[in-house]
Design an enzyme around this catalytic site. Structure first.
Site, PDB file in Angstrom:
ATOM      1  N   GLU A  43      -0.299  -5.201  11.589  1.00  0.00           N
ATOM      2  CA  GLU A  43       0.466  -4.709  10.448  1.00  0.00           C
ATOM      3  C   GLU A  43       1.941  -5.058  10.618  1.00  0.00           C
ATOM      4  O   GLU A  43       2.617  -5.459   9.682  1.00  0.00           O
ATOM      5  CB  GLU A  43       0.283  -3.194  10.340  1.00  0.00           C
ATOM      6  CG  GLU A  43       1.030  -2.561   9.198  1.00  0.00           C
ATOM      7  CD  GLU A  43       0.884  -1.062   9.228  1.00  0.00           C
ATOM      8  OE1 GLU A  43       0.168  -0.531   8.362  1.00  0.00           O
ATOM      9  OE2 GLU A  43       1.484  -0.420  10.116  1.00  0.00           O
ATOM     10  N   HIS A  67       4.969   0.336  -0.205  1.00  0.00           N
ATOM     11  CA  HIS A  67       5.669  -0.632   0.627  1.00  0.00           C
ATOM     12  C   HIS A  67       4.667  -1.724   1.013  1.00  0.00           C
ATOM     13  O   HIS A  67       3.475  -1.594   0.744  1.00  0.00           O
ATOM     14  CB  HIS A  67       6.257   0.035   1.878  1.00  0.00           C
ATOM     15  CG  HIS A  67       5.213   0.623   2.773  1.00  0.00           C
ATOM     16  ND1 HIS A  67       4.548   1.795   2.500  1.00  0.00           N
ATOM     17  CD2 HIS A  67       4.698   0.176   3.947  1.00  0.00           C
ATOM     18  CE1 HIS A  67       3.676   2.062   3.456  1.00  0.00           C
ATOM     19  NE2 HIS A  67       3.736   1.089   4.351  1.00  0.00           N
ATOM     20  N   ASP A  80      -4.857 -10.437  -0.620  1.00  0.00           N
ATOM     21  CA  ASP A  80      -3.570 -11.135  -0.625  1.00  0.00           C
ATOM     22  C   ASP A  80      -2.821 -10.919  -1.943  1.00  0.00           C
ATOM     23  O   ASP A  80      -3.359 -11.126  -3.027  1.00  0.00           O
ATOM     24  CB  ASP A  80      -3.779 -12.624  -0.386  1.00  0.00           C
ATOM     25  CG  ASP A  80      -2.480 -13.345  -0.064  1.00  0.00           C
ATOM     26  OD1 ASP A  80      -1.599 -12.746   0.593  1.00  0.00           O
ATOM     27  OD2 ASP A  80      -2.353 -14.514  -0.460  1.00  0.00           O
ATOM     28  N   HIS A  81      -1.575 -10.462  -1.820  1.00  0.00           N
ATOM     29  CA  HIS A  81      -0.692 -10.165  -2.946  1.00  0.00           C
ATOM     30  C   HIS A  81      -1.296  -9.126  -3.885  1.00  0.00           C
ATOM     31  O   HIS A  81      -1.178  -9.222  -5.103  1.00  0.00           O
ATOM     32  CB  HIS A  81      -0.296 -11.448  -3.692  1.00  0.00           C
ATOM     33  CG  HIS A  81       0.634 -12.289  -2.889  1.00  0.00           C
ATOM     34  ND1 HIS A  81       0.182 -13.165  -1.927  1.00  0.00           N
ATOM     35  CD2 HIS A  81       1.979 -12.352  -2.865  1.00  0.00           C
ATOM     36  CE1 HIS A  81       1.225 -13.759  -1.364  1.00  0.00           C
ATOM     37  NE2 HIS A  81       2.335 -13.277  -1.900  1.00  0.00           N
ATOM     38  N   HIS A 128       3.459  -5.237   3.708  1.00  0.00           N
ATOM     39  CA  HIS A 128       3.450  -5.873   5.029  1.00  0.00           C
ATOM     40  C   HIS A 128       2.950  -7.301   4.889  1.00  0.00           C
ATOM     41  O   HIS A 128       2.181  -7.620   3.981  1.00  0.00           O
ATOM     42  CB  HIS A 128       2.511  -5.142   5.996  1.00  0.00           C
ATOM     43  CG  HIS A 128       2.842  -3.710   6.217  1.00  0.00           C
ATOM     44  ND1 HIS A 128       3.848  -3.306   7.058  1.00  0.00           N
ATOM     45  CD2 HIS A 128       2.290  -2.581   5.707  1.00  0.00           C
ATOM     46  CE1 HIS A 128       3.900  -1.979   7.059  1.00  0.00           C
ATOM     47  NE2 HIS A 128       2.966  -1.519   6.253  1.00  0.00           N
ATOM     48  N   CYS A 155       6.055   6.165   4.463  1.00  0.00           N
ATOM     49  CA  CYS A 155       4.879   5.374   4.095  1.00  0.00           C
ATOM     50  C   CYS A 155       4.137   5.972   2.898  1.00  0.00           C
ATOM     51  O   CYS A 155       3.207   5.355   2.372  1.00  0.00           O
ATOM     52  CB  CYS A 155       3.932   5.223   5.283  1.00  0.00           C
ATOM     53  SG  CYS A 155       4.635   4.223   6.602  1.00  0.00           S
ATOM     54  N   HIS A 159       0.843  -1.193   0.000  1.00  0.00           N
ATOM     55  CA  HIS A 159       0.000   0.000   0.000  1.00  0.00           C
ATOM     56  C   HIS A 159       0.876   1.239   0.000  1.00  0.00           C
ATOM     57  O   HIS A 159       2.089   1.168   0.177  1.00  0.00           O
ATOM     58  CB  HIS A 159      -0.997   0.003   1.165  1.00  0.00           C
ATOM     59  CG  HIS A 159      -0.407   0.190   2.528  1.00  0.00           C
ATOM     60  ND1 HIS A 159      -1.067   0.850   3.543  1.00  0.00           N
ATOM     61  CD2 HIS A 159       0.775  -0.189   3.069  1.00  0.00           C
ATOM     62  CE1 HIS A 159      -0.325   0.849   4.639  1.00  0.00           C
ATOM     63  NE2 HIS A 159       0.800   0.225   4.373  1.00  0.00           N
TER      64      HIS A 159
END
Length: 135
Positions: free
Chosen positions: A124, A37, A77-78, A39, A33, A14
């Protein structure tokens, strides 16, 4: 009343950005941020309800898993969170991710599992944990 929590994991990228701010304002508020980047998130969804006398369950955890995968994990996801359908037009902070996940899950859990959503918790990082209990 019994509370049951299911954990799922997803990896997403994100970028924290307010489209109404210029680059300098975004950089001042969001720091690094503001850059894309990612997580490795952990999602904890807690439901509550009464124990069914015939099954001994509040709800079948296999069914809860299916709902989480279908409504949330398959979408996040991904993926780039900023582009996920339920995050469009929102700043992709983990606070907003928690609220959006709640909004995705509340009705299916109530209608399909015969219990209530109690909380959505997203880890996170090992130090940053966010939790939402609805309105």
């Amino acid at each position: 009343m019994v509370y049951i929590t299911r954990r799922e994991r997803f990896s997403s990228a994100h970028k924290l950005e307010n489209k109404n701010f210029n680059k300098e304002e975004n950089t001042n508020i969001f720091g690094s941020c503001y850059n894309m980047h990612g997580h490795n998130y952990e999602l904890f969804v807690t439901v509550k309800g009464e124990v069914d006398k015939e099954t001994g369950f509040v709800t079948n955890l296999k069914d809860l898993k299916k709902i989480l995968k279908s409504y949330v994990i398959s979408k996040l996801d991904h993926q780039f969170i900023n582009d996920v359908s339920f995050m469009k037009g929102k700043i992709s902070s983990t606070e907003n991710v928690c609220i959006a996940i709640w909004n995705e899950l509340e009705k299916p859990i109530k209608n399909k599992l015969n219990c209530e959503l109690f909380s959505v918790k997203v880890l996170e990082t090992e130090n940053n944990i966010f939790e939402y209990f609805g309105k």
